[in-house]
Scaffold this motif. Structure first.
Motif, short mmCIF file in Angstrom:
data_model
loop_
_atom_site.label_atom_id
_atom_site.label_comp_id
_atom_site.label_asym_id
_atom_site.label_seq_id
_atom_site.Cartn_x
_atom_site.Cartn_y
_atom_site.Cartn_z
N TYR A 97 52.22 38.06 32.11
CA TYR A 97 50.68 38.09 31.49
C TYR A 97 50.35 38.50 30.45
CZ TYR A 97 45.42 38.12 31.93
OH TYR A 97 44.24 37.81 31.60
N SER A 98 51.18 39.76 30.22
CA SER A 98 50.85 40.62 28.90
C SER A 98 51.35 39.91 27.67
CB SER A 98 51.67 41.94 28.99
OG SER A 98 53.00 41.83 29.03
N THR A 99 52.68 39.02 27.81
CA THR A 99 53.04 38.11 26.77
C THR A 99 52.05 37.04 26.29
OG1 THR A 99 55.28 38.73 27.33
CG2 THR A 99 55.13 36.55 26.11
N PHE A 131 41.41 32.74 27.56
CA PHE A 131 41.57 33.79 28.43
C PHE A 131 41.17 33.28 29.89
CE2 PHE A 131 41.94 36.40 24.56
CZ PHE A 131 42.82 37.15 24.62
N GLU A 132 40.24 32.78 29.79
CA GLU A 132 39.60 32.02 31.04
C GLU A 132 40.79 31.10 31.80
OE1 GLU A 132 36.18 30.20 30.26
OE2 GLU A 132 34.84 32.17 30.11
N PHE A 137 45.16 30.26 35.41
CA PHE A 137 46.68 30.13 35.72
C PHE A 137 47.22 30.95 36.62
CE2 PHE A 137 50.88 30.21 34.55
CZ PHE A 137 51.33 29.17 34.75
N GLN A 138 47.13 32.27 36.23
CA GLN A 138 47.27 33.25 37.10
C GLN A 138 47.18 33.39 38.43
OE1 GLN A 138 49.77 35.32 35.91
NE2 GLN A 138 49.77 34.05 34.02
N ARG A 139 45.86 32.80 38.80
CA ARG A 139 45.31 32.72 40.17
C ARG A 139 45.69 31.55 40.72
NH1 ARG A 139 40.46 33.72 37.50
NH2 ARG A 139 39.99 31.45 37.96
N GLU A 140 45.69 30.48 40.21
CA GLU A 140 45.70 29.21 40.84
C GLU A 140 46.91 28.42 40.24
OE1 GLU A 140 41.96 27.81 40.58
OE2 GLU A 140 41.07 29.26 41.53
N GLN A 144 50.28 26.23 41.89
CA GLN A 144 50.03 24.70 42.27
C GLN A 144 51.23 24.08 41.48
OE1 GLN A 144 46.35 24.11 40.10
NE2 GLN A 144 45.00 24.42 42.18
N ILE A 145 51.63 24.72 40.14
CA ILE A 145 53.00 24.08 39.72
C ILE A 145 54.18 24.32 40.63
CG2 ILE A 145 54.49 24.50 37.68
CD1 ILE A 145 51.83 24.87 35.94
#
Length: 184
Positions: A97-99, A131-132, A137-140, A144-145
């Protein structure tokens, strides 16, 4: 790197994961055309982009995936099954996430300074949306992927960057070549 690259590669990941950079790198290195899924969704126009209908989008995607060689990159998931089915290799780019955060910030700065081109106007609103999208993406999206890619065993590599992809391809290619020899 390996000398026998797959003919059809689908690259998927979050905004800022490095999809376009990886697609351009592989395209230049192996002389395989690459396609951005955003350009399949949107018809680019000087005044303002126009969203294609689902039917037109799907027809365009099929015209690409029916070619012998391609690299397709994008964050889209729900309508790209034809690409996953035809791909020889599916690369899920999954950096930290930091990247991703760093890349979103640096991309925005470069675009605002006109050092990097964008298919959109790099507004503060777009910056906020990135950012949203990244948070969603991080949450869901990531999960899913991962669930979707379970349907394509033997085709998927999950990596954080190009260096890790090169290592995985070197491991992956001999196993594919071995499968081809045993199926003859």
């Amino acid at each position: 790197m390996v000398t026998n690259i797959p003919n059809r590669i689908h690259i998927i990941g979050s905004v800022g994961s490095g999809k376009t950079t990886l697609a351009r790198t592989l395209s230049a290195q192996y002389n395989i055309p690459y396609y951005e899924l955003d350009n399949v969704v949107w018809e680019r126009a000087d005044s303002d982009d126009i969203r294609r209908s689902a039917a037109d989008r799907d027809t365009l995607l099929l015209s690409i995936v029916n070619k012998k060689y391609w690299i397709i990159e994008g964050a889209h998931l729900n309508w790209v099954n034809p690409s996953f089915c035809r791909a020889d290799l599916i690369v899920f780019l999954n950096p930290s996430y930091s990247t991703i955060t760093y890349r979103i910030i640096t991309r925005f700065i470069k675009q605002r300074l006109r050092l990097e081109q964008a298919h959109y106007t790099p507004t503060w609103d777009m910056f906020k949306k990135m950012f949203e999208w990244s948070a969603a993406f991080q949450r869901e999206g990531k999960h899913q992927i991962q669930e979707t890619l379970e349907d394509y065993p033997g085709k998927v590599v999950v990596v954080k960057d190009l260096k890790q992809l090169k290592q995985r391809l070197e491991q992956w290619m001999p196993s594919i070549e071995q499968q081809e020899r045993t199926s003859d």
